[in-house]
Every structure is written in C-alpha cells, then in structure tokens.
Design an enzyme around this catalytic site. Structure first.
Site, PDB file in Angstrom:
ATOM      1  N   LYS A 122      -1.965  -1.591  -9.401  1.00 24.64           N
ATOM      2  CA  LYS A 122      -1.769  -2.252 -10.698  1.00 24.64           C
ATOM      3  C   LYS A 122      -3.069  -3.022 -10.959  1.00 24.64           C
ATOM      4  O   LYS A 122      -3.094  -4.248 -11.082  1.00 24.64           O
ATOM      5  CB  LYS A 122      -0.524  -3.162 -10.594  1.00 24.64           C
ATOM      6  N   ASP A 169      11.662   5.794  -2.668  1.00 27.63           N
ATOM      7  CA  ASP A 169      13.089   6.056  -2.942  1.00 27.63           C
ATOM      8  C   ASP A 169      13.257   6.888  -4.216  1.00 27.63           C
ATOM      9  O   ASP A 169      14.129   7.744  -4.297  1.00 27.63           O
ATOM     10  CB  ASP A 169      13.874   4.746  -3.071  1.00 27.63           C
ATOM     11  N   TYR A 213       5.628  -8.478   0.902  1.00 27.08           N
ATOM     12  CA  TYR A 213       6.759  -8.701   1.803  1.00 27.08           C
ATOM     13  C   TYR A 213       6.413  -9.646   2.953  1.00 27.08           C
ATOM     14  O   TYR A 213       7.290 -10.232   3.563  1.00 27.08           O
ATOM     15  CB  TYR A 213       7.277  -7.371   2.370  1.00 27.08           C
TER      16      TYR A 213
END
Ligand code: NAD
Length: 373
Positions: free
Chosen positions: A201, A261, A147
């Site tokens: 990952k 979320d 981000y």
C-alpha cells in the site's frame, strides 16, 4: 545414487488429523519405494492428544522430537467443545501452534492454490473467470508487520474533558525482513511460471514504500523472474476478476493473512489446500512446518469422510521446499491430479451432477494416490 535419509516428526493432532496423517504417511512410503529416499517418521502427540497424554498441548518430548527432526509434518489441533475452562494460552491453537512457529523461527508461509480442471464446480467463480486456470502461490511474511510491531496497546485517554479508549497497533518492517521473504518468493517463482506480484500500500503507508523499494532491489538478483507491483485493494479485486494472472503473490503479514484466505476460497474446499511455513536454511535444507490449511473438522472426524489431499500435498511441499526433491514432489502432485481425473471424490469435492465422479472415503482416496506414485 546414495540413499537420502530424512527425519520427519509427524504430529497428527486432533479431529481428522490422525486420519489424514495416516494417508500422507502411506504416500510417503510409496515415494520411498520409487525414489532413493528413506523417511525416518516418528509420531508425536500434540494438541488435545498431547494434553491427554502428558498434560501439555505441546509436550516436552514432542518438542524434543521436532528439534532432532529435519522437518515437521503437522495435522491440525483444537477441539472447540473440549473443556472451556482451560484458558486460551493453554489451549492447543496457542500453546502448540504459536509456540512451534516461534521456536523454529518460521518466517515465511507458502500457500499454493490450484484448482484442478475437473473441480471447477467447487470454485465460487463463474467458469469464464476461471479461464486459463487457477494455479498460484501466496507467499506471506509471518513474523513482522502490524501483528507484532510495538507499541501495541489499548490506553485510556482524556481530551477536552472527555475520556475514551485508544487502541494502537504498530506496523514495522526492516530491510532484512523484507529481503528475506522476497528471496523466498523469487526462488519459488523460478521453479514455477517466473512471475512475482508484490502487494503493498505504497500510496499510503511508509511500510509500503520501503517494501516496494526493497522488493524491486531484490528482484535484480532474479533476472529470469518478472516482477509487478499491485496495491492491496487492487490485488484483492484482481483475485476475483482474473485469478489466472497470478503466479507468486508476495505479501506482508496482514495483507497475506487476508489475501491467502481469499485465494484459498478459489480452490473450493479446505480439504485441497496444503500450507508450508519455512524457517532457517542450512546447507541444502530448510527447516519447515507443513500442514493442511484447514482445521480439525470435528463435524466429520472419525467417519472416513475427510479429504486427505491437503495433508498429502503438504508432504509434496515438504519434499520441494525443505529438501529440494522436486521429482518426488512432482510425483505426489501428479498422483493427486490423476486420482481426481479418474473421478475419485471425497464428500467435500463431490457433486452428484458429475456422472463420472465416484464418492470415496479418506482411506480409498489415500490408497489411490499412493498407488499412483
Ligand atoms: P475447520 O477447517 O476444521 O472446518 C471448517 C469446515 O471445513 C468444516 O465443515 C469441515 O468439515 C471442513 N473441512 C476442513 N478440512 C476438511 C477436509 N480435510 N476434508 C473435508 N472437509 C474439511 O474449521 P473450524 O470448524 O472453524 O475449526 C475446528 C477446530 O480446528 C477449531 O478448534 C479450530 O481452532 C481448529 N483449527 C486448527 C487449525 C490448525 O491446527 N492449524 C487451523 C484452523 C482451525
């Protein structure tokens, strides 16, 4: 015992913010009576309330109030239907929230997800998938990763005579950034069930390899905490298949955004979910920003319908993570649990098929929790 004095900036904001904040303050006043703590709570305008009061979503005097406080208790901001001509950068979601995050260096986001045993009907999973209970904490790194990494741009490219656009985002993490968030996760696990599941990952991303190495190294400082690693795709699947296996889930920024979320959905209602964002620690105190996970809920604002529990549980997080006042935090969480066990339900967690449940408003729920302290 000497009296502990804490300065809290209470920024209720818009929509249901003022209603649920009122109940959270009611609960803090009950905590004051039971424990040797004094809260100096000062309210400040933020969001559209700030724009109405002084033309800014985060007025200068509210920012000054936050700077002289030990922590911020936040409601929520933003009203989608208010004045569409105001540009995004000046709207409360950006001008207030992002500014506060940056100003106070809030690098760790903590979201506990706990499904009360009497609220299984609000969880989208079948009862057998809820077995063993759902009680986890997602720890998300908040200031690094994809981000914020540079370069971040969209450019026009011409190749083989063809012109097209190319968007670039860059994922960057440094060892100190990973160490800092890993310590938060391991410390949180020490006061829970002592297990950290680190998400990465590492099979595809360089960032994942470094993340795994650093988290493993940090874990050696916490021999009482068990560490496991999961690839993010498997983590997303395991959350749905067997959520009871998770205690603390540690994630980088983007994976944490998505998985927190997904985990939140397991708790049934946004009205039950508190959240903490932590900044720097000095001495025994950590500056923190505490808020409900949901927004301003304009559809139910001003009607005594909102569930105040997310805001009330935010105060428990504040006492635990900013001030180390675990007994007072436990008292709030137990009072919430008791109110639910006694059958009290706001509309978002009510089901008419439960004959022992009684539908109540925001104020009655807050009062019941305050008197349970
Ligand atoms: P929302 O979270 O406000 O509402 C989504 C749904 O959840 C609504 O049906 C609402 O009634 C319900 N809900 C939320 N909190 C509840 C509570 N405490 N009790 C009972 N029901 C509750 O999301 P939205 O409608 O997408 O956003 C409304 C506004 O809030 C937007 O302007 C958005 O930008 C803003 N927002 C602010 C924050 C924040 O301040 N941190 C977070 C999310 C959204």
């Amino acid at each position: 015992m000497s009296l502990i004095e804490l300065k809290i900036a209470a920024l209720a904001g818009d929509g249901i913010g003022p209603e649920v904040m009122r109940e959270a303050i009611k609960v803090l006043r009950a905590v004051e009576k039971k424990f040797e703590i004094a809260f100096q709570i000062t309210e400040g305008a933020v969001g559209w309330a700030g724009i109405d009061a002084s033309g800014q979503a985060l007025p200068d005097e509210t920012l000054a109030l936050c700077r002289r406080s030990d922590s911020i208790l936040f409601g929520s901001v933003g009203l989608p239907d208010r004045d569409p001509s105001i540009p995004k950068e000046q709207r409360p979601e950006r001008a207030a929230l992002l500014r506060l995050r940056k100003e106070f260096g809030l690098f760790a986001n903590l979201r506990p997800v706990r499904l009360h045993k009497d609220l299984g009907h609000t969880c989208p999973l079948q009862p057998d998938r809820q077995s063993g209970g759902i009680d986890m904490l997602v720890v998300r790194e908040l200031t690094g990763g994809m981000y914020f990494g540079q370069p971040k741009l969209t450019q026009e490219v011409t190749e083989g005579g063809v012109t097209f656009q190319r968007a670039i985002d860059t994922m960057v993490y440094t060892t100190p950034e990973i160490e800092r968030i890993a310590h938060v996760a391991f410390k949180a696990a020490q006061s829970r069930r002592k297990k950290v599941t680190s998400i990465d990952k590492a099979n595809v991303l360089e960032n994942g390899v470094l993340w795994r190495e650093v988290v493993t190294r940090v874990s050696r400082n916490y021999p009482d905490v068990c560490l496991e690693h999961l690839f993010v795709d498997n983590g997303a699947m395991q959350l749905i298949l067997k959520p009871g296996q998770f205690d603390v889930m540690l994630c980088e920024n983007m994976f944490g955004d998505i998985l927190s979320d997904e985990a939140a959905a397991l708790a049934g209602s946004l009205g039950m979910l508190p959240s903490a964002s932590l900044g720097a620690t000095s001495g025994q105190r950590t500056f923190g920003f505490y808020e409900p996970a949901g927004g301003t809920a304009p559809d139910i604002a001003g009607k005594n319908l909102a569930n105040p529990i997310a805001q009330i549980l935010s105060t428990a997080l504040m006492l635990r993570y900013s001030f180390g006042l675990n007994a007072a935090a436990d008292a709030i969480e137990n009072a919430v649990s008791q109110a639910i066990s006694s059958g009290l339900r706001t509309g978002d967690i009510y089901t008419p098929t439960d004959s022992s449940a009684r539908r109540v408003g925001t104020i009655e729920m807050g009062s019941a929790i305050a008197s349970g302290i």
